[in-house]
Scaffold this motif. Structure first.
Motif, mmCIF file in Angstrom:
data_model
loop_
_atom_site.group_PDB
_atom_site.id
_atom_site.type_symbol
_atom_site.label_atom_id
_atom_site.label_comp_id
_atom_site.label_asym_id
_atom_site.label_seq_id
_atom_site.Cartn_x
_atom_site.Cartn_y
_atom_site.Cartn_z
ATOM 1 N N ALA A 105 0.528 -1.322 -0.018
ATOM 2 C CA ALA A 105 -0.162 -0.067 0.028
ATOM 3 C C ALA A 105 0.808 1.256 -0.002
ATOM 4 C CB ALA A 105 -0.902 -0.051 1.202
ATOM 5 N N SER A 106 2.173 1.029 -0.295
ATOM 6 C CA SER A 106 2.975 2.137 -0.321
ATOM 7 C C SER A 106 3.243 2.981 -1.692
ATOM 8 C CB SER A 106 4.271 1.718 0.118
ATOM 9 O OG SER A 106 4.722 0.803 -0.818
ATOM 10 N N LEU A 107 2.249 2.951 -2.604
ATOM 11 C CA LEU A 107 2.230 3.286 -3.775
ATOM 12 C C LEU A 107 1.609 4.822 -3.557
ATOM 13 C CD1 LEU A 107 1.330 0.919 -6.367
ATOM 14 C CD2 LEU A 107 3.507 1.609 -5.960
ATOM 15 N N ASP A 108 1.982 5.633 -4.440
ATOM 16 C CA ASP A 108 1.016 7.100 -4.258
ATOM 17 C C ASP A 108 -0.326 6.787 -4.674
ATOM 18 O OD1 ASP A 108 4.097 8.860 -5.301
ATOM 19 O OD2 ASP A 108 3.393 8.317 -3.243
ATOM 20 N N ARG A 109 -0.969 7.831 -4.140
ATOM 21 C CA ARG A 109 -2.417 7.492 -4.545
ATOM 22 C C ARG A 109 -3.054 8.923 -5.154
ATOM 23 N NH1 ARG A 109 -4.991 9.864 0.368
ATOM 24 N NH2 ARG A 109 -6.724 9.244 -0.425
ATOM 25 N N VAL A 110 -4.088 8.842 -5.903
ATOM 26 C CA VAL A 110 -4.751 9.980 -6.575
ATOM 27 C C VAL A 110 -6.258 9.618 -6.269
ATOM 28 C CG1 VAL A 110 -5.289 10.596 -8.822
ATOM 29 C CG2 VAL A 110 -2.985 10.542 -8.062
ATOM 30 N N LYS A 111 -6.735 10.802 -5.821
ATOM 31 C CA LYS A 111 -8.303 10.544 -5.827
ATOM 32 C C LYS A 111 -9.289 11.059 -6.816
ATOM 33 C CE LYS A 111 -11.604 12.395 -2.305
ATOM 34 N NZ LYS A 111 -12.031 12.593 -0.907
ATOM 35 N N VAL A 112 -9.998 10.568 -7.337
ATOM 36 C CA VAL A 112 -10.974 10.987 -8.512
ATOM 37 C C VAL A 112 -12.433 10.701 -8.153
ATOM 38 C CG1 VAL A 112 -11.778 10.563 -10.945
ATOM 39 C CG2 VAL A 112 -9.366 10.362 -10.264
ATOM 40 N N LEU A 113 -13.336 11.696 -8.289
ATOM 41 C CA LEU A 113 -14.500 11.510 -8.080
ATOM 42 C C LEU A 113 -15.370 11.184 -9.071
ATOM 43 C CD1 LEU A 113 -15.991 14.775 -6.269
ATOM 44 C CD2 LEU A 113 -15.673 12.613 -5.199
ATOM 45 N N VAL A 114 -16.325 10.322 -9.025
ATOM 46 C CA VAL A 114 -17.295 10.070 -10.104
ATOM 47 C C VAL A 114 -18.811 10.433 -9.725
ATOM 48 C CG1 VAL A 114 -18.409 8.106 -11.253
ATOM 49 C CG2 VAL A 114 -15.960 7.982 -10.449
ATOM 50 N N LEU A 115 -19.158 11.505 -10.376
ATOM 51 C CA LEU A 115 -20.452 12.337 -9.975
ATOM 52 C C LEU A 115 -21.434 12.134 -11.178
ATOM 53 C CD1 LEU A 115 -19.017 15.823 -8.591
ATOM 54 C CD2 LEU A 115 -19.965 13.722 -7.475
ATOM 55 N N GLY A 116 -22.752 11.963 -10.790
ATOM 56 C CA GLY A 116 -23.616 12.149 -11.945
ATOM 57 C C GLY A 116 -25.232 11.856 -11.027
ATOM 58 N N ASP A 117 -26.254 11.729 -11.892
ATOM 59 C CA ASP A 117 -27.428 11.583 -11.373
ATOM 60 C C ASP A 117 -27.559 10.224 -10.913
ATOM 61 O OD1 ASP A 117 -29.366 14.175 -13.437
ATOM 62 O OD2 ASP A 117 -28.249 14.287 -11.564
ATOM 63 N N SER A 118 -28.808 9.949 -10.162
ATOM 64 C CA SER A 118 -29.140 8.434 -9.682
ATOM 65 C C SER A 118 -29.467 7.936 -11.142
ATOM 66 C CB SER A 118 -30.339 8.525 -8.989
ATOM 67 O OG SER A 118 -30.078 8.937 -7.685
ATOM 68 N N GLY A 119 -28.912 6.590 -10.978
ATOM 69 C CA GLY A 119 -29.264 5.502 -11.987
ATOM 70 C C GLY A 119 -28.778 5.918 -13.639
ATOM 71 N N VAL A 120 -27.630 6.720 -13.647
ATOM 72 C CA VAL A 120 -26.948 6.917 -14.825
ATOM 73 C C VAL A 120 -25.891 5.790 -15.308
ATOM 74 C CG1 VAL A 120 -27.260 9.369 -15.072
ATOM 75 C CG2 VAL A 120 -25.232 8.532 -14.091
ATOM 76 N N GLY A 121 -25.530 4.953 -14.038
ATOM 77 C CA GLY A 121 -24.765 3.995 -14.316
ATOM 78 C C GLY A 121 -23.203 4.240 -13.635
ATOM 79 N N LYS A 122 -23.112 4.960 -12.645
ATOM 80 C CA LYS A 122 -21.758 5.250 -12.199
ATOM 81 C C LYS A 122 -21.105 3.871 -11.552
ATOM 82 C CE LYS A 122 -23.213 8.444 -9.150
ATOM 83 N NZ LYS A 122 -24.562 8.230 -9.677
ATOM 84 N N SER A 123 -21.965 3.148 -10.699
ATOM 85 C CA SER A 123 -21.535 2.026 -10.068
ATOM 86 C C SER A 123 -20.964 1.050 -10.976
ATOM 87 C CB SER A 123 -22.478 1.571 -9.067
ATOM 88 O OG SER A 123 -22.861 2.555 -8.293
ATOM 89 N N SER A 124 -21.981 0.906 -12.156
ATOM 90 C CA SER A 124 -21.493 -0.180 -13.145
ATOM 91 C C SER A 124 -20.149 0.191 -13.898
ATOM 92 C CB SER A 124 -22.478 -0.200 -14.406
ATOM 93 O OG SER A 124 -23.825 -0.092 -13.759
ATOM 94 N N LEU A 125 -20.116 1.611 -14.160
ATOM 95 C CA LEU A 125 -19.021 2.197 -14.795
ATOM 96 C C LEU A 125 -17.651 1.929 -13.726
ATOM 97 C CD1 LEU A 125 -17.717 4.013 -16.860
ATOM 98 C CD2 LEU A 125 -18.206 5.751 -15.377
#
Lengths: 233, 400
Positions: A2-22
């Motif tokens: 777990a010592s690699l560097d990390r980067v945080k990306v948000l996934v935003l959008g309306d309900s039901g567009v398919g963010k979780s599947s994506l």
């Protein structure tokens, strides 16, 4: 590990567009079998090789934070959601190609995420309307993904594509149109995979390789800096 | 109005749905206007009579025939398997609906031997039964919920530090989830890479190596995955609790403003009235009670629309938006019809005549008693429910 560097990306959008599947498709290279409504926030991690194939290749963790909910939620939900928006390095905006409203709401989503990120006191400085200038100089890279591409009948596809092209111009961002239930879209070497990879590279660069502090702050600070420069002139 | 209020986030494709909804709404409103005209004596009585009849016919037609048919149609078309024979299946659904609708009338003492099967009275009586039940449930719950929401006595004290502490816990949980997922991803990647190396080695040694190294990796993985699932559940609960606390804090702030105080006062007033209504059955002054009932009905309709829109936001998705609109229209229509029936209960005697004349012979007393019974039951059960919920919440926060 777990010592690699990390980067945080948000996934935003309306309900039901398919963010979780994506997110599932991107991180696990598998299609999500039983998508259910996301409560709160779900995170997934992708191991990404920055500058793959070059001698400077380095592996990073990309955390994809998939935040659930809608823009019209109660303000209590919004203020709780704001907790997840801290120290974000990149944003993926997801909209549904079969639903025009979801693309219009992307403006509000981006406002919500970007404004909360820059003001520590939680006060929203802009009046909430869409301001193109802000997006032009936005330090946080954006990517727009349109889902449910397969559900659009053949004759309407060109209209949809022109509409999304305008959208990505407004945000000064790249765009990808796909179907989250088909792993073929992100197969290695396809143009979508290349775009995604380039987006992640851009995010990593902005985070780790541009050591310019004035660029990493958000909108309010930019206004302050402009005022300062006027003063010195 | 329709597009703005209810559909801020989603489109409604089919214009039929919109038309149906607007028709229902329009006719319900005209019914109320007619009642008001009754009382004020605005138009001549024959024209009023005619309008009543027309209105009733149309509403009943819509409520009983059109709306359920469309609901069945859209529900069936959502189920992808049955798409080819949509019409057939929706007719089947509609017939079962009519069957249950008819059966509903049997246990109640509303059949009188004089009338035929498809007469207006029969239809109204059945719609009335369903609508009255619905109304009683909603008003019972509303009578208890309204004082609970607005009275600051019940609001628990929430400080900023509580919320911050919860948020910190939430973020910590998310960080734990992230680190575990990183381990999973890394392990998987290493297994994949090892798998690729192994594919190059053929033969006996390759097979043995794969057998020995794979099990430990996958055991580890499944263990971590279980932990991740548990942590994700925890994070969801924390998120919901934080939302709850934020909402309570906002309610406290709202109650300090002027508008809040005004509603607070109204809340006290209504709570007293509702308590009184629960425990007493007879009114001692008809006019005052009529005005009060009028106010209650207006606020309950407003509350109904607000609740329905909130409910709609909570469960909406682009697939089911059509169904939801139709269900809304159905509920609204039934609600309005039955509120007309019930208003008769509280109207002074001289106005009852025309209503009785239009609606024919129905056993009105039955409705009144049925309404009171259901109202009592729902009010008591919602008191119990809220009491339990109220007791549970402080315990949850004490463990923090």
């Amino acid at each position: 590990m777990a010592s690699l560097d990390r980067v945080k990306v948000l996934v935003l959008g309306d309900s039901g567009v398919g963010k979780s599947s994506l997110v599932h498709l991107v991180c696990q290279n598998q299609v999500l079998g039983n998508p259910s409504w996301t409560v709160g926030c779900s995170v997934d991690v992708r191991v990404h090789d920055y500058k793959e194939g070059t001698p400077e290749e380095k592996t990073y963790y990309i955390e994809l934070w998939d935040v659930g909910g809608s823009v019209g939620s109660a303000s209590s939900v919004k203020s709780t959601r704001a907790v997840f928006y801290n120290s974000v390095n990149g944003i993926i905006l997801v909209h549904d190609l079969t639903n025009k409203k979801s693309s219009q709401n992307l403006y509000r989503w981006s406002m919500e995420a970007l404004n909360k990120d820059s003001s520590p006191t939680g006060v929203i400085v802009s009046n909430g309307d869409y301001d193109r200038e802000q997006f032009a100089e936005n330090p946080i890279p954006l990517l727009i993904i349109g889902t449910k591409y397969d559900q659009i009948p053949e004759n309407k596809r060109s209209d949809v594509l022109t509409r999304t092209a305008f959208l990505s111009e407004d945000f000064n961002a790249e765009e990808i149109n796909l179907d989250s239930t088909n792993p073929r879209y992100f197969a290695a070497g396809s143009s979508n995979a290349v775009k995604l990879s380039r987006f992640f590279d851009k995010v990593i660069e902005k985070r780790y390789f541009t050591r310019d502090p004035s660029q990493l702050t958000g909108f309010t600070d930019r206004k302050r800096f402009n005022f300062k420069s006027l003063h010195y002139d | 109005f329709f597009m703005r209020q209810l559909f801020k986030d989603y489109e409604v494709r089919q214009y039929v749905v919109q038309v149906v909804f607007s028709i229902t709404f329009a006719f319900s409103c005209t019914m109320f206007e007619l009642i008001i005209f009754e009382i004020l004596g605005a138009l001549s009585s024959t024209s009023r009579y005619f309008h009543w009849k027309l209105n009733l016919y149309v509403i009943l037609l819509v409520l009983i025939f059109v709306v359920p048919f469309y609901i069945g149609y859209f529900v069936v078309s959502n189920i992808r398997l049955l798409q080819r024979q949509r019409l057939l299946f929706s007719c089947v659904v509609w017939f079962t609906f009519m069957y249950f609708f008819w059966k509903l009338g049997d246990p109640f003492p509303i059949l009188s031997p004089k009338h035929g099967i498809l007469s207006i009275e029969q239809l109204i009586s059945r719609v009335g039964v369903i609508g009255v039940t619905l109304m009683a449930l909603l008003s019972g719950f509303g009578a208890v919920n309204c004082p609970y929401t607005y009275m600051s006595y019940f609001l628990r004290n929430v400080t900023d530090s509580d919320i911050l502490a919860l948020e910190r816990r939430l973020l910590q949980t998310m960080d734990m989830i992230v680190s575990k997922k990183k381990r999973i991803a890394m392990t998987r990647r290493q297994m994949y890479q090892r798998g690729e190396d192994q594919n190059k080695q053929t033969g006996f040694w390759g097979m043995i190596k794969s057998v020995t190294s794979a099990p430990s990796g996958s055991e580890n993985l499944s263990l971590i995955q279980q932990e991740v699932v548990a942590l994700e559940e925890l994070s969801r609960q924390l998120f919901l609790e934080t939302v709850d606390l934020q909402a309570t804090k906002e309610r406290i702030e709202y109650s300090k403003t002027f508008q809040g105080k005004y509603f607070n006062f109204l809340g006290y007033f209504f709570s007293i009235y509702c308590v009184w209504k629960i425990f007493m059955v007879k009114f001692w002054s008809q006019h005052i009670s009529f005005i009060l009932v009028g106010i209650i009905i207006v606020t309950s309709i407003r509350g109904l629309l607000i609740t329905l829109t909130k409910f709609f936001y909570a469960i909406s998705s682009s697939k089911s938006s059509n169904v939801i609109v139709l269900v809304l229209a159905q509920i609204m229509g039934m609600y309005f019809v039955s509120s007309v029936l019930l208003m008769r209960m509280s109207m002074p005697l001289e106005y009852r005549s025309i209503v009785t004349e239009v609606l024919g012979e129905l056993q009105f007393n039955f409705y009144h008693r049925w309404f009171d019974v259901i109202f009592l039951v729902s009010a008591l059960s919602s008191i119990l429910f809220l009491y339990l919920a109220h007791k549970q919440a402080p315990e949850k926060h004490m463990t923090l």
